[in-house]
Design a protein around this motif. Structure first.
Motif, PDB file in Angstrom:
ATOM      1  N   THR A 457      62.269 -22.508   1.053  1.00 22.27           N
ATOM      2  CA  THR A 457      62.777 -22.408  -0.316  1.00 22.27           C
ATOM      3  C   THR A 457      61.667 -22.051  -1.295  1.00 22.27           C
ATOM      4  O   THR A 457      61.875 -21.258  -2.225  1.00 22.27           O
ATOM      5  N   SER A 458      60.473 -22.630  -1.092  1.00 25.71           N
ATOM      6  CA  SER A 458      59.355 -22.387  -2.014  1.00 25.71           C
ATOM      7  C   SER A 458      58.577 -21.137  -1.675  1.00 25.71           C
ATOM      8  O   SER A 458      57.652 -20.768  -2.407  1.00 25.71           O
ATOM      9  N   GLY A 459      58.870 -20.493  -0.572  1.00 31.18           N
ATOM     10  CA  GLY A 459      58.150 -19.274  -0.194  1.00 31.18           C
ATOM     11  C   GLY A 459      56.762 -19.563   0.347  1.00 31.18           C
ATOM     12  O   GLY A 459      55.842 -18.757   0.153  1.00 31.18           O
ATOM     13  N   VAL A 460      56.623 -20.666   1.022  1.00 31.10           N
ATOM     14  CA  VAL A 460      55.318 -21.049   1.567  1.00 31.10           C
ATOM     15  C   VAL A 460      55.297 -20.708   3.053  1.00 31.10           C
ATOM     16  O   VAL A 460      56.217 -21.076   3.798  1.00 31.10           O
ATOM     17  N   ASP A 461      54.242 -19.995   3.448  1.00 29.39           N
ATOM     18  CA  ASP A 461      54.053 -19.681   4.860  1.00 29.39           C
ATOM     19  C   ASP A 461      53.182 -20.770   5.488  1.00 29.39           C
ATOM     20  O   ASP A 461      52.057 -21.025   5.016  1.00 29.39           O
ATOM     21  N   ILE A 462      53.682 -21.389   6.548  1.00 30.89           N
ATOM     22  CA  ILE A 462      52.921 -22.420   7.251  1.00 30.89           C
ATOM     23  C   ILE A 462      52.461 -21.839   8.580  1.00 30.89           C
ATOM     24  O   ILE A 462      53.284 -21.444   9.406  1.00 30.89           O
ATOM     25  N   LEU A 463      51.139 -21.774   8.738  1.00 29.29           N
ATOM     26  CA  LEU A 463      50.542 -21.194   9.938  1.00 29.29           C
ATOM     27  C   LEU A 463      50.029 -22.321  10.828  1.00 29.29           C
ATOM     28  O   LEU A 463      49.127 -23.082  10.453  1.00 29.29           O
ATOM     29  N   TRP A 464      50.616 -22.429  11.990  1.00 24.68           N
ATOM     30  CA  TRP A 464      50.194 -23.480  12.930  1.00 24.68           C
ATOM     31  C   TRP A 464      50.396 -22.956  14.343  1.00 24.68           C
ATOM     32  O   TRP A 464      51.461 -22.552  14.741  1.00 24.68           O
ATOM     33  N   THR A 465      49.321 -22.945  15.091  1.00 24.67           N
ATOM     34  CA  THR A 465      49.369 -22.528  16.491  1.00 24.67           C
ATOM     35  C   THR A 465      48.929 -23.702  17.347  1.00 24.67           C
ATOM     36  O   THR A 465      47.757 -24.099  17.300  1.00 24.67           O
ATOM     37  N   PRO A 466      49.844 -24.300  18.098  1.00 16.84           N
ATOM     38  CA  PRO A 466      49.471 -25.451  18.924  1.00 16.84           C
ATOM     39  C   PRO A 466      48.388 -25.059  19.923  1.00 16.84           C
ATOM     40  O   PRO A 466      48.415 -23.959  20.483  1.00 16.84           O
ATOM     41  N   PRO A 467      47.413 -25.919  20.175  1.00 18.52           N
ATOM     42  CA  PRO A 467      46.358 -25.600  21.151  1.00 18.52           C
ATOM     43  C   PRO A 467      46.909 -25.569  22.570  1.00 18.52           C
ATOM     44  O   PRO A 467      47.951 -26.156  22.866  1.00 18.52           O
ATOM     45  N   ALA A 468      46.200 -24.848  23.419  1.00 16.39           N
ATOM     46  CA  ALA A 468      46.650 -24.730  24.814  1.00 16.39           C
ATOM     47  C   ALA A 468      46.599 -26.072  25.529  1.00 16.39           C
ATOM     48  O   ALA A 468      47.439 -26.361  26.386  1.00 16.39           O
ATOM     49  N   THR A 469      45.633 -26.894  25.184  1.00 15.88           N
ATOM     50  CA  THR A 469      45.492 -28.221  25.803  1.00 15.88           C
ATOM     51  C   THR A 469      45.913 -29.279  24.800  1.00 15.88           C
ATOM     52  O   THR A 469      45.447 -29.264  23.658  1.00 15.88           O
ATOM     53  N   PRO A 470      46.794 -30.208  25.183  1.00 15.29           N
ATOM     54  CA  PRO A 470      47.213 -31.243  24.236  1.00 15.29           C
ATOM     55  C   PRO A 470      46.013 -32.039  23.729  1.00 15.29           C
ATOM     56  O   PRO A 470      45.094 -32.348  24.490  1.00 15.29           O
ATOM     57  N   LEU A 471      46.049 -32.358  22.424  1.00 14.64           N
ATOM     58  CA  LEU A 471      45.002 -33.172  21.806  1.00 14.64           C
ATOM     59  C   LEU A 471      45.552 -34.583  21.621  1.00 14.64           C
ATOM     60  O   LEU A 471      46.390 -34.829  20.758  1.00 14.64           O
ATOM     61  N   ILE A 472      45.103 -35.506  22.450  1.00 16.41           N
ATOM     62  CA  ILE A 472      45.591 -36.878  22.430  1.00 16.41           C
ATOM     63  C   ILE A 472      44.603 -37.725  21.631  1.00 16.41           C
ATOM     64  O   ILE A 472      43.402 -37.747  21.922  1.00 16.41           O
ATOM     65  N   VAL A 473      45.105 -38.418  20.606  1.00 21.01           N
ATOM     66  CA  VAL A 473      44.261 -39.232  19.729  1.00 21.01           C
ATOM     67  C   VAL A 473      44.776 -40.657  19.730  1.00 21.01           C
ATOM     68  O   VAL A 473      45.884 -40.947  20.161  1.00 21.01           O
ATOM     69  N   ARG A 474      43.949 -41.555  19.207  1.00 20.25           N
ATOM     70  CA  ARG A 474      44.328 -42.951  19.064  1.00 20.25           C
ATOM     71  C   ARG A 474      44.895 -43.185  17.678  1.00 20.25           C
ATOM     72  O   ARG A 474      44.283 -42.811  16.674  1.00 20.25           O
ATOM     73  N   GLY A 475      46.099 -43.793  17.598  1.00 22.06           N
ATOM     74  CA  GLY A 475      46.714 -44.062  16.311  1.00 22.06           C
ATOM     75  C   GLY A 475      48.157 -44.481  16.491  1.00 22.06           C
ATOM     76  O   GLY A 475      48.619 -44.763  17.598  1.00 22.06           O
ATOM     77  N   GLY A 476      48.899 -44.523  15.366  1.00 18.01           N
ATOM     78  CA  GLY A 476      50.325 -44.788  15.405  1.00 18.01           C
ATOM     79  C   GLY A 476      51.098 -43.507  15.101  1.00 18.01           C
ATOM     80  O   GLY A 476      50.789 -42.799  14.129  1.00 18.01           O
ATOM     81  N   GLU A 477      52.075 -43.172  15.904  1.00 21.09           N
ATOM     82  CA  GLU A 477      52.757 -41.879  15.758  1.00 21.09           C
ATOM     83  C   GLU A 477      53.431 -41.746  14.402  1.00 21.09           C
ATOM     84  O   GLU A 477      53.276 -40.729  13.720  1.00 21.09           O
ATOM     85  N   VAL A 478      54.177 -42.782  13.963  1.00 22.13           N
ATOM     86  CA  VAL A 478      54.897 -42.696  12.691  1.00 22.13           C
ATOM     87  C   VAL A 478      53.919 -42.653  11.529  1.00 22.13           C
ATOM     88  O   VAL A 478      54.061 -41.847  10.588  1.00 22.13           O
ATOM     89  N   ARG A 479      52.887 -43.504  11.568  1.00 23.18           N
ATOM     90  CA  ARG A 479      51.919 -43.510  10.461  1.00 23.18           C
ATOM     91  C   ARG A 479      51.120 -42.218  10.419  1.00 23.18           C
ATOM     92  O   ARG A 479      50.758 -41.732   9.357  1.00 23.18           O
TER      93      ARG A 479
END
Length: 591
Positions: A457-479
């Motif tokens: 709606t706002s005309g914003v282009d979001i550029l995101w290319t997921p990496p080939a290897t998953p990046l697993i981090v420590r944290g809470g998914e919802v937060r």
């Protein structure tokens, strides 16, 4: 009052007497202990000096024995040697001997290294002992050489066996003594007459304890007038130690520990005088330390006693004042308790207000996204309705496989709606789940699903290319979704209304063992980068309805994960936010 003062004075005097007695005892035992150590060290020094002297003289004794076996010497004793004098002179020069003599059986000199004439040796003790087949040793102040000498006479045996003569090696005592003259401690060697014949202190040489005993038999060891009275001293026995008090000697200790060591090899006695001044100094230091400790302890005890008495008197005066102040302090204490209760209540209200503000900020963000969320939910609902009607029609026609495909699409859309609703509900209730391993790519994908409609709606282009290897981090998914959603929503708010291209770039990579997420926009940038994480700080327009809590909440969430969030202006324009998180260490997560 007077009796108390007299009692304290008597106590002080008695204490000082006790300290003096204790210090004297410490001095005595310390002095005796130091003398024991000094004697042990001194006996080692005396034994070393004695070994040095006997070792030096042993060279000449062995020389006499070796020369007695020389064929030229044996020939000279028999009257057949013409080159004996040259041999003796060469040997004396090489060995440092004062003279070497070859003596016949009747005591007359056959040859000598010095060639100073004929001397009769027939009645001397050393020659008599050589004629008995043993090694003769003798010392004297030799008139022939004018100095102190040691004589070693070795027998020369004939071919038939009996003693045919003797070889006499004359040793210069000055040359032997010069090596250790002036060394410490004071060492001197006396003969059986009590005369000091060798010493490292030249003033002690020729001193005799009994000058009248200077003659032995028919031969004088010392020339007339050479002997001098022995040093003046007073010997005292201190628990097995002989301590001399010496008078009138410049280079001999005034108070010294006397040690002696018999040396039958050279027919002398080694004696040493060790300065006891260090031992006395050590004992004085020990006694002084003991006295200082006792005096310090006594002074502290006296001061403590006086202080206790003074405090007792002061305590009696203070009790009255304390009683007078107790009532006033009780009233003041009651007032303070009332004030503390009010402050606690105020603090609780403040914390509740802060929590309400945080929740209000979240609900405000949900309100801003409500239009997009409605579209996100409405679009799948319309598609579900369409796919359901198509599936019904295909079933009526008997095309079950096509109907099954439509039902599969309906299931996918239902899962998508459930995921959107689950994320919104978690965001609204601020669930507090534990630390787990979270796929950062999945978090970003979930956020982009929520914000997809607003971005279009706002005309914003979001550029995101997921990496080939998953990046697993420590944290809470919802937060973590809440953090990414705040950053993406803020980026959209910053670019709202600008004519230039509106673009948000997301990137994630592993850097130095940690995962970094970059969120960059093409907006106007940050006015005050140092304040962006402060609560209630906002640069949004009034129409954008911003409370300034989004980045503050995100900062706290990232901190709770053990990570870090930073914001800065990009050189090409816009703002860049970097979120650094700990990477999960599980091997299966990397796979």
């Amino acid at each position: 009052m007077l009796n108390a003062l007299q009692t304290r004075i008597l106590a002080v005097v008695a204490f000082l007497v006790a300290v003096a007695a204790l210090s004297s005892a410490v001095w005595w035992f310390g002095y005796q202990s130091a003398l024991d150590q000094l004697e042990q060290r001194g006996r080692s020094d005396l034994a070393l000096a004695s070994d040095r002297l006997t070792g030096e003289l042993s060279r000449y004794r062995e020389l006499a024995v070796l020369m007695a076996d020389h064929p030229v010497v044996a020939a000279a004793v028999d009257g057949r040697g013409a080159g004996a004098a040259d041999l003796l002179r060469e040997t004396a020069d090489k060995t440092g001997s004062l003279d070497i003599l070859v003596v016949s059986r009747n005591g007359g000199e056959v040859a000598s290294a010095s060639g100073t004439g004929a001397e009769a040796h027939g009645t001397t003790p050393y020659f008599d002992r050589a004629m008995d087949g043993a090694l003769g040793i003798y010392h004297l102040v030799h008139d022939r050489y004018g100095q102190r000498t040691f004589l070693f006479a070795a027998p020369v045996f004939s071919a038939e066996g009996p003693v045919a003569g003797a070889v006499i090696v004359v040793v210069n005592v000055d040359a032997v003594e010069a090596v250790w003259r002036g060394a410490r401690p004071t060492v001197f060697f006396t003969d059986d007459l009590g005369v000091t014949f060798i010493s490292n202190r030249s003033e002690l040489v020729f001193m005799a304890r009994d000058p009248r005993a200077a003659l032995r038999g028919d031969t004088a060891e010392y020339a007339q007038g050479v002997l001098r009275p022995f040093i003046t001293y007073e010997a005292r026995d201190q628990r097995g130690h002989s301590v001399w008090s010496v008078q009138g000697q410049r280079y001999v200790p005034q108070r010294a520990l006397h040690l002696s060591l018999p040396l039958p090899v050279i027919q002398m006695t080694g004696e040493a005088l060790l300065d006891v001044a260090p031992a006395r100094l050590l004992a004085r230091l020990q006694a002084g330390v003991a006295a200082a400790i006792c005096l310090a302890f006594g002074a502290m005890l006296f001061l403590a006693t006086e202080r206790r008495r003074t405090l007792a008197e002061a305590n009696a005066r203070l009790e009255t004042a304390v009683e007078a102040r107790t009532a006033e302090l009780s009233r003041t204490n009651a007032d303070l308790r009332h004030e503390v209760s009010e402050r606690i209540a105020t603090e609780a209200q403040l914390k509740k207000a802060q929590a309400d503000l945080v929740q209000a900020g979240k609900l405000s963000a949900l309100g801003q996204m409500s239009a997009g969320i409605s579209h996100e939910l409405n679009q799948p609902l319309m598609a579900i309705r369409s796919y359901a009607e198509n599936a019904e029609a295909f079933l009526d026609r008997g095309k079950a496989d096509v109907a099954g495909q439509n039902l599969g699409r309906i299931a996918d859309l239902a899962r998508r709606m459930g995921r959107i609703i689950r994320n919104l509900r978690a965001f609204a209730k601020q669930e507090s789940e534990g630390m787990t391993d979270v796929d950062l790519s999945g978090v970003i994908t979930a956020v982009l699903e929520i914000t997809q409609t607003r971005a279009k709606t706002s005309g914003v282009d979001i550029l995101w290319t997921p990496p080939a290897t998953p990046l697993i981090v420590r944290g809470g998914e919802v937060r973590l979704q809440q953090v990414v959603l705040n950053l993406v929503s803020n980026a959209m708010d910053a670019m709202e209304g600008q004519d230039a291209a509106q673009r948000i770039e997301l990137d994630a990579a592993m850097v130095d063992g940690r995962v970094e997420l970059y969120v960059r926009d093409t907006g106007p940038g940050l006015d005050e980068p140092d304040r962006i994480f402060d609560p209630f700080y906002s640069t949004k327009q009034v129409s954008q309805d911003g409370m300034g809590l989004g980045l503050s909440i995100s900062y706290g969430l990232v901190q709770s994960f053990g990570g870090m969030i930073r914001g800065r202006n990009h050189p090409a324009g816009g703002a860049v936010f970097t979120v650094t998180l700990d990477a999960a260490e599980r091997a299966e997560a990397a796979a």
